[in-house]
Scaffold this active site. Structure first.
Site, PDB file in Angstrom:
ATOM      1  N   ASP A  81      -5.655   6.062   2.007  1.00  0.00           N
ATOM      2  CA  ASP A  81      -5.613   4.565   1.456  1.00  0.00           C
ATOM      3  C   ASP A  81      -7.298   4.226   1.890  1.00  0.00           C
ATOM      4  O   ASP A  81      -7.804   4.583   2.820  1.00  0.00           O
ATOM      5  CB  ASP A  81      -4.786   3.667   2.190  1.00  0.00           C
ATOM      6  CG  ASP A  81      -4.786   2.201   1.720  1.00  0.00           C
ATOM      7  OD1 ASP A  81      -3.882   1.776   1.049  1.00  0.00           O
ATOM      8  OD2 ASP A  81      -5.856   1.439   2.192  1.00  0.00           O
TER       9      ASP A  81
ATOM     10  N   HIS B 142       0.767  -1.168  -0.048  1.00  0.00           N
ATOM     11  CA  HIS B 142      -0.057   0.062   0.059  1.00  0.00           C
ATOM     12  C   HIS B 142       0.846   1.238   0.084  1.00  0.00           C
ATOM     13  O   HIS B 142       0.696   2.350  -0.528  1.00  0.00           O
ATOM     14  CB  HIS B 142      -0.875   0.019   1.269  1.00  0.00           C
ATOM     15  CG  HIS B 142      -1.865  -1.043   1.440  1.00  0.00           C
ATOM     16  ND1 HIS B 142      -3.302  -0.811   0.892  1.00  0.00           N
ATOM     17  CD2 HIS B 142      -1.698  -2.279   1.316  1.00  0.00           C
ATOM     18  CE1 HIS B 142      -3.916  -1.997   0.947  1.00  0.00           C
ATOM     19  NE2 HIS B 142      -2.987  -3.130   1.226  1.00  0.00           N
TER      20      HIS B 142
HETATM   21  C1  UDX Z   1      -0.520  -6.456   0.283  1.00  0.00           C
HETATM   22  C2  UDX Z   1      -1.425  -7.709   0.190  1.00  0.00           C
HETATM   23  O1  UDX Z   1      -0.714  -9.073   0.450  1.00  0.00           O
HETATM   24  C3  UDX Z   1      -1.847  -7.836  -1.134  1.00  0.00           C
HETATM   25  O2  UDX Z   1      -2.866  -8.874  -1.266  1.00  0.00           O
HETATM   26  C4  UDX Z   1      -2.439  -6.518  -1.743  1.00  0.00           C
HETATM   27  O3  UDX Z   1      -2.919  -6.732  -2.971  1.00  0.00           O
HETATM   28  C5  UDX Z   1      -1.633  -5.437  -1.246  1.00  0.00           C
HETATM   29  O4  UDX Z   1      -1.119  -5.495   0.167  1.00  0.00           O
HETATM   30  P1  UDX Z   1       1.994  -7.678  -0.504  1.00  0.00           P
HETATM   31  O5  UDX Z   1       1.531  -8.878   0.063  1.00  0.00           O
HETATM   32  O6  UDX Z   1       3.095  -6.666  -0.161  1.00  0.00           O
HETATM   33  O7  UDX Z   1       0.517  -6.593  -0.657  1.00  0.00           O
HETATM   34  O8  UDX Z   1       1.991  -7.764  -2.244  1.00  0.00           O
HETATM   35  P2  UDX Z   1       2.169  -6.984  -3.259  1.00  0.00           P
HETATM   36  O9  UDX Z   1       0.967  -6.259  -3.589  1.00  0.00           O
HETATM   37  O10 UDX Z   1       2.623  -7.930  -4.506  1.00  0.00           O
HETATM   38  O11 UDX Z   1       3.269  -5.722  -3.001  1.00  0.00           O
HETATM   39  C6  UDX Z   1       4.642  -6.024  -2.912  1.00  0.00           C
HETATM   40  C7  UDX Z   1       5.513  -5.136  -3.390  1.00  0.00           C
HETATM   41  O12 UDX Z   1       6.837  -5.321  -2.997  1.00  0.00           O
HETATM   42  C8  UDX Z   1       5.551  -4.820  -4.895  1.00  0.00           C
HETATM   43  O13 UDX Z   1       5.497  -3.619  -5.311  1.00  0.00           O
HETATM   44  C9  UDX Z   1       6.714  -5.560  -5.306  1.00  0.00           C
HETATM   45  O14 UDX Z   1       7.659  -5.012  -6.172  1.00  0.00           O
HETATM   46  C10 UDX Z   1       7.938  -5.319  -3.952  1.00  0.00           C
HETATM   47  N1  UDX Z   1       8.877  -6.412  -3.623  1.00  0.00           N
HETATM   48  C11 UDX Z   1       8.471  -7.823  -3.582  1.00  0.00           C
HETATM   49  C12 UDX Z   1       9.883  -5.959  -3.674  1.00  0.00           C
HETATM   50  O15 UDX Z   1      10.464  -4.790  -3.927  1.00  0.00           O
HETATM   51  N2  UDX Z   1      11.099  -7.088  -3.370  1.00  0.00           N
HETATM   52  C13 UDX Z   1      10.707  -8.320  -3.393  1.00  0.00           C
HETATM   53  O16 UDX Z   1      11.760  -9.074  -3.071  1.00  0.00           O
HETATM   54  C14 UDX Z   1       9.328  -8.554  -3.326  1.00  0.00           C
END
Ligand code: UDX
Length: 469
Positions: free
Chosen positions: A127, A26
């Site tokens: 948000d 987020h």
């Molecule tokens: C959370 C919820 O899990 C997800 O379901 C919702 O849609 C948004 O909030 P998250 O689990 O962190 O998010 O997943 P995601 O939305 O995919 O965001 C992860 C972010 O971290 C991405 O922007 C990705 O680029 C970044 N990331 C991930 C990194 O920079 N490095 C990594 O090794 C893994």
């Protein structure tokens, strides 16, 4: 600049206030939006004040641009139960507690900022999960826009939630597989199971969270979505018809603003050099985002599935990714079995990784940012959704866009090996990659259409000054 609320002023530019939810998935899109607004007019655009929870805080030192301010909220607030840990955490409960505990401290901070500002801020971009902060802004006369960081499809599903409860479909009457697999006629391709947030989230908490989310959207001056028309046109139309406030599709945000410095963990850049040495479309990238987790047995099966696949892989094992385990240990023999074709890192520069020509597929938990980032680079997916919106995103990847497939049921090494082979080495996988590349092209050439107007909007509800945002 990075300064406490209102200390110092950075000129007379119009200022936008922002309040992201304090989780990576987020924070990143909110800071990307902040960067885009700030960059309007070649850096002479809007000033941005980012209010943020004192935990999971962005680092102001990494946003040195003039016109940026960061204001921590709730420094003294206990945050132990505000950060959900692991896939089976009670996310809805954490969201409710965050709103509860940050609301009062935010009132103080916002009052202070308003008293010290020369001009009224244009608005607060909040948000969609922070209804509590929106109420504070309303009380102090600051108009709000709501940033929805998930897919349009997810918002449509959440809009349908009360009706599904009224029909007696939710909560599911049993955990029986057949019952959970019931297709939802009003929300194809979703099934009943895709509407269940997480195993530990109670129906009461889920209902409150979604009511707050929809109230936030409906009482805002407009909803901003990180998606694009060609990807989700029919769901975007449903939102336009159903919400009654203007809607702005600004995605894919990471393609218009890097959101530099938004990563809460240090990204291991060496994996990019390693990728440079791999063949085009050959590497499987494996990452579960910032919150999803697996248990030790699943880690073991994943390790051997990757090893036995004989394909190159880049695997992100986050420090807290393995449930109830302080130290992650990979099985004996894994390193020898994968030497030269596997790399494990604690956190990767994901957007650059996905954009690398060596990446042929992404094993993802289908957080919306990961899903969108994969689509924007034309990378097909193996989907392993865990909670919240991830099941909904997976259904669209598999059934609507046909750019990936779910790894269903228990994780088992043979199943993983077959899934990798299907994605990287078969005609079916090539079809998925081609469709993903077609979507990527649409994402990059998306029309910058003017904001969509709802059919039934009362013009008086939208103060004219919002139109400039
Ligand atoms: C959370 C919820 O899990 C997800 O379901 C919702 O849609 C948004 O909030 P998250 O689990 O962190 O998010 O997943 P995601 O939305 O995919 O965001 C992860 C972010 O971290 C991405 O922007 C990705 O680029 C970044 N990331 C991930 C990194 O920079 N490095 C990594 O090794 C893994």
């Amino acid at each position: 600049e990075a300064s406490p609320a209102g200390s110092g002023s950075s000129g007379r530019r119009r200022r936008v206030l922002m309040f992201p939810l304090p989780f990576q998935g987020h924070l990143t899109p909110m800071l990307q939006l902040a960067g885009a607004l700030h960059a309007r007019g070649g850096g002479g655009g809007l000033g941005v004040t980012v209010f943020h929870a004192a935990f999971n805080a962005p680092d102001p030192a990494r946003h040195p641009a003039a016109g940026f301010r960061f204001v921590p909220v709730g420094e003294g607030v206990a945050s132990g139960d505000l950060v959900p840990s692991g896939s089976d955490a009670d996310f809805a409960g954490a969201l409710l507690r965050i709103n509860d505990r940050l609301r009062e401290p935010f009132r103080d901070r916002l009052r202070q900022a308003l008293a010290e500002e020369e001009a009224r801020p244009a608005c607060l971009v909040v948000d969609s999960n922070l209804r509590g902060m929106q109420l504070v802004a309303e009380e102090l006369g600051v108009p709000t826009l709501v940033l929805r960081t998930g897919a349009a499809a997810c918002l449509v599903a959440y809009m349908a939630f009360p009706a599904l409860c009224d029909k007696g479909l939710l909560p599911p009457a049993s955990q029986d597989k057949a019952q959970l697999d019931t297709p939802l006629d009003e929300l194809p391709p979703l099934r009943l199971r895709d509407m269940v947030f997480s195993p530990t989230t109670t129906h009461a908490n889920m209902t409150r969270c979604l009511r707050d989310l929809l109230d936030a959207a409906r009482s805002s001056s407009g909803v901003i979505l990180n998606t694009f028309q060609d990807l989700e046109s029919s769901d975007l139309q449903k939102i336009t018809n159903g919400l009654g406030v203007p809607m702005y599709t600004v995605g894919p945000l990471h393609k218009i603003s890097s959101g530099i410095g938004s990563s809460l963990l240090a990204q291991d850049q060496t994996c990019l050099e390693w990728l440079d040495r791999q063949e085009a479309d050959s590497v499987l990238y494996v990452s579960l985002g910032s919150l999803a987790s697996m248990d030790e047995k699943e880690l073991l099966e994943t390790a051997w599935g990757l090893a036995n696949s004989q394909r190159p892989f880049l695997w992100v094992i986050r420090h807290n990714m393995v449930k109830s385990s302080r130290e992650v240990s990979l099985p004996d023999g894994f390193e020898e079995a994968t030497r030269g074709r596997g790399m494990v890192v604690p956190w990767a520069p994901q957007q650059e990784v996905l954009a690398h020509h060596a990446i042929g597929g992404f094993w993802t938990h289908n957080g919306w940012n990961s899903t969108l980032e994969s689509i924007c680079e034309g990378v097909p997916m193996i989907c392993w959704p865990q909670f919240a919106d991830q099941m909904i995103n997976m259904r669209y990847v598999q059934e609507v866009w046909k750019i990936g497939f779910e790894l269903e049921g228990e994780l088992e090494r043979g199943k993983i090996e077959r899934a990798i082979a299907k994605l990287l080495c078969t005609e079916e996988g090539r079809g998925m990659r081609q469709r993903a590349k077609d979507l990527r092209d649409k994402a990059l050439h998306r029309s910058r259409a003017p904001p969509t107007q709802p059919r039934s909007i009362r013009r008086s509800k939208r103060p004219a000054r919002h139109r400039a945002i």
